[in-house]
Write a protein that holds these residues in place. Sequence first.
Motif, PDB file in Angstrom:
ATOM      1  N   TYR A  77       0.826  -1.213   0.000  1.00  0.00           N
ATOM      2  CA  TYR A  77       0.000   0.000   0.000  1.00  0.00           C
ATOM      3  C   TYR A  77       0.859   1.262   0.000  1.00  0.00           C
ATOM      4  N   VAL A  78       2.008   1.219   0.642  1.00  0.00           N
ATOM      5  CA  VAL A  78       2.853   2.402   0.734  1.00  0.00           C
ATOM      6  C   VAL A  78       3.432   2.794  -0.625  1.00  0.00           C
ATOM      7  N   VAL A  79       3.379   1.887  -1.588  1.00  0.00           N
ATOM      8  CA  VAL A  79       3.865   2.211  -2.935  1.00  0.00           C
ATOM      9  C   VAL A  79       3.019   3.313  -3.570  1.00  0.00           C
ATOM     10  N   LEU A  80       1.779   3.488  -3.107  1.00  0.00           N
ATOM     11  CA  LEU A  80       0.924   4.552  -3.642  1.00  0.00           C
ATOM     12  C   LEU A  80       1.473   5.945  -3.332  1.00  0.00           C
ATOM     13  N   GLY A  81       2.469   6.024  -2.472  1.00  0.00           N
ATOM     14  CA  GLY A  81       3.116   7.304  -2.215  1.00  0.00           C
ATOM     15  C   GLY A  81       4.503   7.399  -2.798  1.00  0.00           C
ATOM     16  N   GLN A  82       4.958   6.361  -3.494  1.00  0.00           N
ATOM     17  CA  GLN A  82       6.288   6.381  -4.092  1.00  0.00           C
ATOM     18  C   GLN A  82       6.256   7.151  -5.403  1.00  0.00           C
ATOM     19  N   ARG A  83       7.305   7.944  -5.645  1.00  0.00           N
ATOM     20  CA  ARG A  83       7.282   8.885  -6.760  1.00  0.00           C
ATOM     21  C   ARG A  83       7.164   8.212  -8.120  1.00  0.00           C
ATOM     22  N   GLY A  84       7.992   7.221  -8.396  1.00  0.00           N
ATOM     23  CA  GLY A  84       8.020   6.631  -9.726  1.00  0.00           C
ATOM     24  C   GLY A  84       6.717   5.973 -10.150  1.00  0.00           C
ATOM     25  N   PRO A  85       6.222   4.955  -9.423  1.00  0.00           N
ATOM     26  CA  PRO A  85       4.987   4.289  -9.866  1.00  0.00           C
ATOM     27  C   PRO A  85       3.781   5.204  -9.935  1.00  0.00           C
ATOM     28  N   LEU A 110       0.651  18.641 -14.041  1.00  0.00           N
ATOM     29  CA  LEU A 110       1.322  17.583 -13.277  1.00  0.00           C
ATOM     30  C   LEU A 110       2.821  17.841 -13.192  1.00  0.00           C
ATOM     31  N   GLY A 111       3.438  18.197 -14.312  1.00  0.00           N
ATOM     32  CA  GLY A 111       4.865  18.481 -14.299  1.00  0.00           C
ATOM     33  C   GLY A 111       5.223  19.650 -13.397  1.00  0.00           C
ATOM     34  N   THR A 112       4.385  20.696 -13.413  1.00  0.00           N
ATOM     35  CA  THR A 112       4.646  21.850 -12.550  1.00  0.00           C
ATOM     36  C   THR A 112       4.549  21.477 -11.079  1.00  0.00           C
ATOM     37  N   SER A 113       3.538  20.703 -10.727  1.00  0.00           N
ATOM     38  CA  SER A 113       3.365  20.318  -9.320  1.00  0.00           C
ATOM     39  C   SER A 113       4.510  19.431  -8.838  1.00  0.00           C
ATOM     40  N   LEU A 114       4.953  18.498  -9.665  1.00  0.00           N
ATOM     41  CA  LEU A 114       6.067  17.641  -9.259  1.00  0.00           C
ATOM     42  C   LEU A 114       7.368  18.429  -9.155  1.00  0.00           C
ATOM     43  N   LEU A 115       7.537  19.409 -10.020  1.00  0.00           N
ATOM     44  CA  LEU A 115       8.733  20.254  -9.926  1.00  0.00           C
ATOM     45  C   LEU A 115       8.723  21.068  -8.630  1.00  0.00           C
ATOM     46  N   LEU A 116       7.582  21.650  -8.307  1.00  0.00           N
ATOM     47  CA  LEU A 116       7.476  22.383  -7.044  1.00  0.00           C
ATOM     48  C   LEU A 116       7.698  21.464  -5.844  1.00  0.00           C
ATOM     49  N   LEU A 117       7.202  20.241  -5.938  1.00  0.00           N
ATOM     50  CA  LEU A 117       7.380  19.289  -4.848  1.00  0.00           C
ATOM     51  C   LEU A 117       8.854  18.955  -4.638  1.00  0.00           C
ATOM     52  N   ASN A 118       9.563  18.716  -5.725  1.00  0.00           N
ATOM     53  CA  ASN A 118      10.984  18.381  -5.602  1.00  0.00           C
ATOM     54  C   ASN A 118      11.788  19.538  -5.019  1.00  0.00           C
ATOM     55  N   VAL A 119      11.464  20.755  -5.450  1.00  0.00           N
ATOM     56  CA  VAL A 119      12.251  21.905  -5.003  1.00  0.00           C
ATOM     57  C   VAL A 119      11.985  22.213  -3.536  1.00  0.00           C
ATOM     58  N   ILE A 150      14.618  12.848   5.863  1.00  0.00           N
ATOM     59  CA  ILE A 150      13.265  12.290   5.988  1.00  0.00           C
ATOM     60  C   ILE A 150      12.248  13.300   6.517  1.00  0.00           C
ATOM     61  N   PHE A 151      12.642  14.529   6.703  1.00  0.00           N
ATOM     62  CA  PHE A 151      11.731  15.538   7.262  1.00  0.00           C
ATOM     63  C   PHE A 151      11.605  16.708   6.296  1.00  0.00           C
ATOM     64  N   PRO A 152      10.428  16.870   5.657  1.00  0.00           N
ATOM     65  CA  PRO A 152       9.157  16.148   5.800  1.00  0.00           C
ATOM     66  C   PRO A 152       9.145  14.830   5.028  1.00  0.00           C
ATOM     67  N   SER A 153       8.075  14.072   5.232  1.00  0.00           N
ATOM     68  CA  SER A 153       7.934  12.775   4.574  1.00  0.00           C
ATOM     69  C   SER A 153       7.673  12.961   3.077  1.00  0.00           C
ATOM     70  N   GLY A 154       8.589  12.463   2.250  1.00  0.00           N
ATOM     71  CA  GLY A 154       8.409  12.574   0.801  1.00  0.00           C
ATOM     72  C   GLY A 154       7.281  11.705   0.293  1.00  0.00           C
ATOM     73  N   HIS A 155       7.104  10.507   0.856  1.00  0.00           N
ATOM     74  CA  HIS A 155       5.994   9.646   0.444  1.00  0.00           C
ATOM     75  C   HIS A 155       4.647  10.328   0.691  1.00  0.00           C
ATOM     76  N   THR A 156       4.516  10.945   1.850  1.00  0.00           N
ATOM     77  CA  THR A 156       3.238  11.588   2.186  1.00  0.00           C
ATOM     78  C   THR A 156       2.973  12.790   1.289  1.00  0.00           C
ATOM     79  N   ALA A 157       3.964  13.648   1.119  1.00  0.00           N
ATOM     80  CA  ALA A 157       3.781  14.827   0.264  1.00  0.00           C
ATOM     81  C   ALA A 157       3.522  14.427  -1.178  1.00  0.00           C
ATOM     82  N   ASN A 158       4.199  13.399  -1.643  1.00  0.00           N
ATOM     83  CA  ASN A 158       3.981  12.956  -3.017  1.00  0.00           C
ATOM     84  C   ASN A 158       2.579  12.377  -3.197  1.00  0.00           C
ATOM     85  N   ALA A 159       2.077  11.649  -2.204  1.00  0.00           N
ATOM     86  CA  ALA A 159       0.715  11.114  -2.291  1.00  0.00           C
ATOM     87  C   ALA A 159      -0.311  12.234  -2.342  1.00  0.00           C
TER      88      ALA A 159
END
Length: 338
Positions: A77-85, A110-119, A150-159
């Motif tokens: 279930y945690v894979v639903l927060g992983q960036r690649g899949p 989508l590309g803009t949001s992921l770019l903002l998330l990474n930065v 690990i702070f903040p949680s990347g899985h959580t923010a990506n989900a």
Amino acid sequence: MRTDIFARLDREPEPPKIEIPRMSRHRIALFGGTLAFYVAIVFAVLVSSWLVALDWKVMLFRPYQQWPGLHAFLDYYVVLGQRGPTAVMVAAWLGWRSWRQHTLRPLLTLGTSLLLLNVTVGAVKLGLGRLGPHYATEIGSAELFAGGDIFPSGHTANAVVTWGILAYLATTPRARRYLSAVSAFVSLGVGLTTVYIGTHWLSDVLLGWAAGLLILLALPWFEPLITRTEVWILSVREQWRARRRLRRAVPAAPVEPGPVVVLPQSLSVGEGAQEPAKGQTQVGPAGHPGAARARAHPVRSERTPLTPGGSRRPPHADRAPRGATAQARPVTGGTVSP
């Protein structure tokens, strides 16, 4: 006969009129409240407040040992927060929507949001350098500036961002409500799953939820940039198509064969010079400097060409053959002396 369900899978004849979200007062108020919550979480961890103590209590409780039967399911279930899949799945869906609606806005958003998330998330991760529960060194410590990420949680923010972008791009209020509920359920579940497994502190998950929500709330500020980017990409595509059609319309110029130059067999004027046999020609190289001139003005020998049958020129009555003694001609206007 086709039903409405399958008809909705066809490409629309023209781009639909989609209402682009704007930065309303309600959205600005939510953005301000979420930002204040974000700053409060960071401050509470920096000063090692009660929130850090709660992190340690949850970690020492070890939920994965209390309910071991859930571990196998939650690992998937945690894979639903992983960036690649998640990015691949959502990009495939939004790519189909872009094709169907004749617009690049879903993919660009989508590309803009992921770019903002990474930065944003990446900068805070590297700046604070917090270690995870499995690598903690001192009980009760916030474990900051220790080389972690690990702070903040990347899985959580990506989900929050990846699944929330579906609700953000919904075209009807009803679809937006349903997708918002689904994305909230998935992101909450992913965050709590990381706490259950022990890969994140509880405060990591709280900050991850706030970080992802801030990106979704700030997207209307980037809509003008997304629109300009779409217009530019479509204009470049049309220019490329126009050049391609032009190349297909204009036929290629025919390649003319090089000039065929007929050169004499011999340029000498000796006694034994002979011409080629009848019907035979000699072709010189096309790059000969005098090729064009030789074709236009062929070089001829000054002497009469000889053949096995003799000369082709008719004999002249007033000319004597070579080697014969020339006879004296009478001179007009006088007598010939004996």
